[in-house]
Design an enzyme around this catalytic site. Sequence first.
Site, PDB file in Angstrom:
ATOM      1  N   ARG A  38       0.607  -1.620   0.002  1.00  0.00           N
ATOM      2  CA  ARG A  38       0.331  -0.270  -0.036  1.00  0.00           C
ATOM      3  C   ARG A  38       1.200   1.567  -0.397  1.00  0.00           C
ATOM      4  NH1 ARG A  38      -5.132   1.490   3.393  1.00  0.00           N
ATOM      5  NH2 ARG A  38      -6.009   0.206   1.878  1.00  0.00           N
ATOM      6  N   ARG A  44     -13.986  -8.242   2.195  1.00  0.00           N
ATOM      7  CA  ARG A  44     -12.450  -8.211   2.211  1.00  0.00           C
ATOM      8  C   ARG A  44     -11.793  -9.600   1.936  1.00  0.00           C
ATOM      9  NH1 ARG A  44     -10.176  -3.295   1.833  1.00  0.00           N
ATOM     10  NH2 ARG A  44      -8.251  -3.989   0.925  1.00  0.00           N
TER      11      ARG A  44
HETATM   12  N1  NVA Z   1     -10.239   7.326  -0.474  1.00  0.00           N
HETATM   13  C1  NVA Z   1      -9.646   6.402   0.467  1.00  0.00           C
HETATM   14  C2  NVA Z   1      -9.513   5.025   0.656  1.00  0.00           C
HETATM   15  C3  NVA Z   1      -9.875   4.374   1.637  1.00  0.00           C
HETATM   16  C4  NVA Z   1      -9.523   3.227   1.900  1.00  0.00           C
HETATM   17  C5  NVA Z   1      -8.032   6.610   0.702  1.00  0.00           C
HETATM   18  O1  NVA Z   1      -7.330   6.532  -0.389  1.00  0.00           O
HETATM   19  O2  NVA Z   1      -8.109   6.916   2.091  1.00  0.00           O
HETATM   20  N1   CP Z   2     -11.209  -0.201   2.889  1.00  0.00           N
HETATM   21  C1   CP Z   2      -9.623   0.389   2.715  1.00  0.00           C
HETATM   22  O1   CP Z   2      -8.821  -0.678   2.197  1.00  0.00           O
HETATM   23  O2   CP Z   2      -9.585   0.055   4.196  1.00  0.00           O
HETATM   24  P1   CP Z   2      -8.072   0.377   5.193  1.00  0.00           P
HETATM   25  O3   CP Z   2      -7.339   1.533   4.604  1.00  0.00           O
HETATM   26  O4   CP Z   2      -8.274   0.134   6.736  1.00  0.00           O
HETATM   27  O5   CP Z   2      -7.685  -0.644   4.763  1.00  0.00           O
END
Ligand code: NVA
Ligand code: CP
Length: 300
Positions: A102, A287
Site C-alpha cells: 500500500r 475483503r
Molecule cells: N479513498 C480512500 C480509500 C480508503 C480505503 C483513501 O485513499 O484514503
Molecule cells: N477499505 C480499506 O482499504 O480500509 P483500510 O484503509 O482500513 O485498509
Amino acid sequence: MKHLLKLQDLSRQEITEILDLADQLKYEKKNGIPHPHLAGKTLGMIFQKSSTRTRVSFEAGMYQLGGSALFLSPRDLQIGRGEPIQDTARVLSRYLDGIMIRTFDQAEVEALAEYGTIPVINGLTDYCHPCQVLADLMTMREYKGKLEGLKFCFIGDGNNMANSLIVGCIIMGIKVAIACPKEYQPDPEIMAWAKENGDFLCTEDVMKAARDADALYTDVWASMGQEEEKAVREAAFRGYQINDAVMAAAKPDAMVMHCLPAHREEEITAKVFEAHANEIFDEAENRLHAQKAVLVKLMK
Ligand code: NVA
Ligand code: CP
C-alpha cells in the site's frame, strides 16, 4: 494472472473465477473446513499508509491459508531511508512468496512487480484499490444474485476507489454512473475506456446518477495524503452525499456500500449508514474472502 496491480489487467473470466473461489473459501471458513492452500508460504506486507481492513484481512487470511504474513513498516525497512524499490523488490523476492504493498504512487507498485520475481498485490495507491473492488463485486453478487445488467452509482470524489469501481463494474457488465464535482473527476483515460467498453456516465447531477440504481457507493472526500486539502474539499463536495433524498431516487431495494472508514454527515448520513450497516460490514468482511482467493490464485 501473475500479479494484482490494477483491475484493467483482468478479464471478466478471471474476475469471475476469483469471486467463485472467494465464495467457496467463505463457505469453508464459516463451516470450519480447513483450507491450507498456502502452507509454508510467506507474504510480506509493506504499508506506506495507515490501514485497518487491508492489514488485518491479509494477515488473518494468510494464517487461515496455512501460511504466514510479515507486516513491514517503512519506518523499519531501509525504504524509509531511501533504498530504491527496485533493490527492495530483488531482495524480498529471495525471502518471500508474495508481496502486498500500500503506497502513494502506482509506479512504485509496478516497479516492485517489474524488478521482483514473486507476485505483487496492490493494497491501494492514489490511483486505484483493486482488492477493495473485488470484495465489492463479491458483495454485490451476494445481495443481487448477479452482476451483469445492474446499475451502479458512485457519489463523491473521483479518486482511487472511483477509478477501480469503474473498471471492475464495466468489465462485469454493470452500468456505471458517477456523480462528482467537475474538478474532481476520475482518471480521464479510465473514463474514456469506460465509455468505449460499456454504459458509463459522469455527471455533476447527484440525482441523475442515483436514478434507479441497484447499488449506491461513496468514499471519503479527503483521502489519505490529502489531509491538508480537507477544508477546500469539504466546500467542493457539499451535496455529494448519500442521504434520504438520494435513496429515494434509487431503486427501492438499492444497497448502500462504503469501503470505509466512513465520515458520517459528510459523504453519507448517519441514518443511511446505520440502515445499511449489514451490507457495509458484509462488504468489509468480504475483503478477507476475496483477498484469500487472490492469494491462492497468485501464490499456490
Ligand atoms: N479513498 C480512500 C480509500 C480508503 C480505503 C483513501 O485513499 O484514503
Ligand atoms: N477499505 C480499506 O482499504 O480500509 P483500510 O484503509 O482500513 O485498509
